[in-house]
Write a protein that holds these residues in place. Structure first.
Motif, PDB file in Angstrom:
ATOM      1  N   ALA A   6      19.533   4.556   4.309  1.00 49.58           N
ATOM      2  CA  ALA A   6      18.905   3.090   3.805  1.00 49.58           C
ATOM      3  C   ALA A   6      17.893   2.921   5.481  1.00 49.58           C
ATOM      4  CB  ALA A   6      19.932   2.108   3.661  1.00 49.58           C
ATOM      5  N   VAL A   7      18.667   3.069   6.207  1.00 46.90           N
ATOM      6  CA  VAL A   7      18.893   3.289   7.826  1.00 46.90           C
ATOM      7  C   VAL A   7      17.164   4.055   7.979  1.00 46.90           C
ATOM      8  CG1 VAL A   7      19.004   3.152   9.896  1.00 46.90           C
ATOM      9  CG2 VAL A   7      20.295   1.538   8.470  1.00 46.90           C
ATOM     10  N   ARG A   8      17.848   5.191   7.620  1.00 45.79           N
ATOM     11  CA  ARG A   8      16.730   5.994   7.683  1.00 45.79           C
ATOM     12  C   ARG A   8      15.259   6.068   7.011  1.00 45.79           C
ATOM     13  NH1 ARG A   8      21.452   9.142   7.733  1.00 45.79           N
ATOM     14  NH2 ARG A   8      22.599   9.405  10.086  1.00 45.79           N
ATOM     15  N   MET A   9      15.499   5.641   5.913  1.00 38.60           N
ATOM     16  CA  MET A   9      14.028   5.473   4.985  1.00 38.60           C
ATOM     17  C   MET A   9      13.338   4.365   5.971  1.00 38.60           C
ATOM     18  SD  MET A   9      13.828   7.375   2.596  1.00 38.60           S
ATOM     19  CE  MET A   9      12.873   6.341   0.759  1.00 38.60           C
ATOM     20  N   GLU A  10      14.251   3.332   6.028  1.00 41.62           N
ATOM     21  CA  GLU A  10      12.905   2.319   6.853  1.00 41.62           C
ATOM     22  C   GLU A  10      12.639   2.268   8.263  1.00 41.62           C
ATOM     23  OE1 GLU A  10      15.900  -0.919   7.985  1.00 41.62           O
ATOM     24  OE2 GLU A  10      16.008  -1.789   6.044  1.00 41.62           O
ATOM     25  N   ARG A  11      12.652   3.080   8.524  1.00 42.21           N
ATOM     26  CA  ARG A  11      11.965   4.124   9.856  1.00 42.21           C
ATOM     27  C   ARG A  11      10.568   5.261   9.722  1.00 42.21           C
ATOM     28  NH1 ARG A  11      18.054   6.560  12.578  1.00 42.21           N
ATOM     29  NH2 ARG A  11      19.432   4.294  13.489  1.00 42.21           N
ATOM     30  N   ASN A  16       7.711  -3.678   4.731  1.00 41.08           N
ATOM     31  CA  ASN A  16       7.240  -4.541   3.686  1.00 41.08           C
ATOM     32  C   ASN A  16       6.897  -4.243   2.482  1.00 41.08           C
ATOM     33  OD1 ASN A  16       7.514  -6.498   5.519  1.00 41.08           O
ATOM     34  ND2 ASN A  16       5.932  -5.930   6.968  1.00 41.08           N
ATOM     35  N   ASN A  17       6.114  -2.845   2.004  1.00 40.92           N
ATOM     36  CA  ASN A  17       5.655  -2.277   0.326  1.00 40.92           C
ATOM     37  C   ASN A  17       5.933  -1.304   0.507  1.00 40.92           C
ATOM     38  OD1 ASN A  17       3.919  -0.706   2.907  1.00 40.92           O
ATOM     39  ND2 ASN A  17       2.511  -1.986   2.746  1.00 40.92           N
ATOM     40  N   GLY A  18       6.923  -0.425   1.184  1.00 40.59           N
ATOM     41  CA  GLY A  18       7.866   0.471   0.996  1.00 40.59           C
ATOM     42  C   GLY A  18       6.477   1.621   1.206  1.00 40.59           C
ATOM     43  N   ARG A  19       5.331   1.499   1.478  1.00 43.46           N
ATOM     44  CA  ARG A  19       4.867   2.903   1.789  1.00 43.46           C
ATOM     45  C   ARG A  19       4.546   3.341   3.390  1.00 43.46           C
ATOM     46  NH1 ARG A  19      -0.633  -0.859  -0.008  1.00 43.46           N
ATOM     47  NH2 ARG A  19       0.378  -1.113  -2.302  1.00 43.46           N
ATOM     48  N   GLY A 225       0.462   4.643  -5.498  1.00 44.24           N
ATOM     49  CA  GLY A 225       0.907   5.719  -4.204  1.00 44.24           C
ATOM     50  C   GLY A 225       1.235   5.194  -3.318  1.00 44.24           C
ATOM     51  N   SER A 226       2.945   5.351  -2.929  1.00 45.20           N
ATOM     52  CA  SER A 226       2.866   5.106  -1.760  1.00 45.20           C
ATOM     53  C   SER A 226       2.792   5.888  -0.200  1.00 45.20           C
ATOM     54  CB  SER A 226       4.836   5.513  -1.709  1.00 45.20           C
ATOM     55  OG  SER A 226       5.094   4.868  -2.839  1.00 45.20           O
ATOM     56  N   GLY A 227       1.257   6.711  -0.355  1.00 46.94           N
ATOM     57  CA  GLY A 227       0.672   6.355   1.339  1.00 46.94           C
ATOM     58  C   GLY A 227       0.540   8.157   1.006  1.00 46.94           C
ATOM     59  N   LEU A 228       0.184   8.532   2.458  1.00 46.08           N
ATOM     60  CA  LEU A 228      -0.104  10.063   2.597  1.00 46.08           C
ATOM     61  C   LEU A 228       1.207  10.957   3.679  1.00 46.08           C
ATOM     62  CD1 LEU A 228      -1.499  10.244   5.370  1.00 46.08           C
ATOM     63  CD2 LEU A 228      -2.819   8.304   4.080  1.00 46.08           C
ATOM     64  N   SER A 229       0.771  12.207   3.607  1.00 42.68           N
ATOM     65  CA  SER A 229       1.187  12.815   4.318  1.00 42.68           C
ATOM     66  C   SER A 229      -0.017  13.812   4.467  1.00 42.68           C
ATOM     67  CB  SER A 229       2.884  13.295   3.541  1.00 42.68           C
ATOM     68  OG  SER A 229       2.921  14.855   4.632  1.00 42.68           O
ATOM     69  N   HIS A 252      -1.030  -0.354   4.942  1.00 44.46           N
ATOM     70  CA  HIS A 252      -0.605  -1.086   5.252  1.00 44.46           C
ATOM     71  C   HIS A 252      -0.608  -2.577   5.308  1.00 44.46           C
ATOM     72  CE1 HIS A 252       2.469   2.085   5.990  1.00 44.46           C
ATOM     73  NE2 HIS A 252       2.342   2.087   7.591  1.00 44.46           N
ATOM     74  N   GLU A 253      -2.476  -2.733   4.918  1.00 44.71           N
ATOM     75  CA  GLU A 253      -2.774  -3.825   4.995  1.00 44.71           C
ATOM     76  C   GLU A 253      -3.435  -4.410   3.121  1.00 44.71           C
ATOM     77  OE1 GLU A 253      -5.139  -5.176   8.558  1.00 44.71           O
ATOM     78  OE2 GLU A 253      -3.804  -3.828   9.525  1.00 44.71           O
ATOM     79  N   ASP A 254      -3.438  -3.248   2.592  1.00 47.67           N
ATOM     80  CA  ASP A 254      -4.628  -3.208   1.142  1.00 47.67           C
ATOM     81  C   ASP A 254      -5.850  -3.959   1.762  1.00 47.67           C
ATOM     82  OD1 ASP A 254      -2.519  -2.880  -0.562  1.00 47.67           O
ATOM     83  OD2 ASP A 254      -1.355  -5.133  -0.055  1.00 47.67           O
ATOM     84  N   ALA A 255      -6.267  -2.445   2.984  1.00 44.81           N
ATOM     85  CA  ALA A 255      -7.493  -3.708   3.161  1.00 44.81           C
ATOM     86  C   ALA A 255      -8.804  -2.287   1.978  1.00 44.81           C
ATOM     87  CB  ALA A 255      -8.004  -2.983   4.174  1.00 44.81           C
ATOM     88  N   ASN A 256      -9.905  -2.809   2.108  1.00 44.49           N
ATOM     89  CA  ASN A 256      -9.864  -2.456   0.613  1.00 44.49           C
ATOM     90  C   ASN A 256     -11.323  -0.646   1.957  1.00 44.49           C
ATOM     91  OD1 ASN A 256     -12.826  -3.193   2.324  1.00 44.49           O
ATOM     92  ND2 ASN A 256     -13.674  -4.660   0.948  1.00 44.49           N
ATOM     93  N   VAL A 257     -12.070   0.281   0.956  1.00 46.00           N
ATOM     94  CA  VAL A 257     -12.721   0.721   1.858  1.00 46.00           C
ATOM     95  C   VAL A 257     -13.283   0.529   3.034  1.00 46.00           C
ATOM     96  CG1 VAL A 257     -14.794   3.199   1.865  1.00 46.00           C
ATOM     97  CG2 VAL A 257     -12.890   2.865   0.213  1.00 46.00           C
ATOM     98  N   GLU A 258     -13.929   0.196   2.331  1.00 41.96           N
ATOM     99  CA  GLU A 258     -15.633  -0.805   4.271  1.00 41.96           C
ATOM    100  C   GLU A 258     -15.037  -1.252   4.750  1.00 41.96           C
ATOM    101  OE1 GLU A 258     -15.031  -1.430   0.167  1.00 41.96           O
ATOM    102  OE2 GLU A 258     -16.974  -0.636   0.440  1.00 41.96           O
TER     103      GLU A 258
END
Length: 264
Positions: A6-11, A16-19, A225-229, A252-258
């Motif tokens: 759990a600690v490593r996953m948090e790093r 806040n959003n698991g992404r 999805g949970s993000g990118l690599s 991380h901020e749920d912003a739009n494309v613009e």
């Protein structure tokens, strides 16, 4: 989940959003010291300054890239490899261990699996073995799951990508990395089939524009999805820090494309 895991996953995942935004720089084994991977410390600094969550690299690279100050970016050690010089470039073999990663202070390990290749049985055995070993140590596993072989007609086909993600989950991976299927609707099915395990998208070859990358990431997040690599589309960018910062607004901020494009 074990406390250590759990600690490593948090790093490496936003608590806040698991992404996450992971930047792999393991390409040197596959294709050599390409543009963006010569001055590794500079690349890592730029990516970290942009706000990435983790860097992914082979075990010999931390000595060439450690920032020497702070621990503001996670470390994922890649355990499998092949080279473009081989007659079997899709056959990935283990080149490091979970214990190697622990000794380097890593937060997770990763493997690359090519389903459909003639050597698939060995790669699946390696994934199963590493997931078992990692579980003993509380070490998260990121599985890069692709379909590449003589029977694979389209590695981006939704059903193919769904199976790739599911295989990684079934064998014990904590995060699965797959190709983006091209649209949010079909990618949402990939995410649903992963049984709650975070799914991140690959970047693939260099895209034609920043807008294409930003749109792809936005669509994948909308699909659950949970993000990118993403490697080359970040470390070969003219300004890696700025493109990471733009992608971070979406992830991380749920912003739009613009809004994300305005950051560029």
């Amino acid at each position: 989940m074990q406390l250590g895991k759990a600690v490593r996953m948090e790093r490496i995942m936003n608590r806040n959003n698991g992404r996450t935004i992971v930047v792999p720089i393991d390409h040197g084994v596959t294709v050599g010291p390409i543009y963006g991977l010569v001055d590794l410390r500079d690349t890592v600094n730029r990516v970290a300054d942009g706000g990435a969550n983790a860097m992914l690299m082979h075990k010999g690279i931390p000595r060439c890239s450690h920032r020497n100050y702070g621990s503001d970016i996670g470390l994922i050690i890649h355990l499998s490899a092949s080279t473009s010089l081989s007659p079997y470039p899709n056959a990935k073999t283990l080149v490091a261990t979970v214990e190697d990663a622990l000794k380097l202070g890593a937060d997770a390990v990763s493997l690359h699996i090519n389903l459909g290749d003639e050597t698939e049985p060995q790669m699946l055995a390696d994934l199963g073995y590493v997931c078992s070993e990692a579980a003993e140590w509380g070490m998260p596993v990121l599985a890069m799951m692709y379909a590449r072989g003589p029977k694979v007609e389209d590695e981006y086909a939704p059903d193919v990508v769904k199976q790739c993600a599911r295989v990684g989950v079934e064998l014990g991976a904590d995060i699965v990395k797959v190709n983006y299927t091209g649209d949010p609707e079909s990618f949402s099915e990939v995410v649903a089939g992963a049984c709650g395990v975070p799914v991140v998208i690959a970047g693939g070859p260099r895209l034609d524009s920043d807008k294409d990358l930003v749109q792809m990431v936005y669509d994948s997040i909308q699909a659950g999805g949970s993000g990118l690599s993403v490697g080359r589309n970040i470390f070969q960018h003219a300004d890696p820090a700025r493109i990471v910062a733009a992608l971070s607004k979406i992830v991380h901020e749920d912003a739009n494309v613009e809004t994300a494009m305005a950051a560029l």
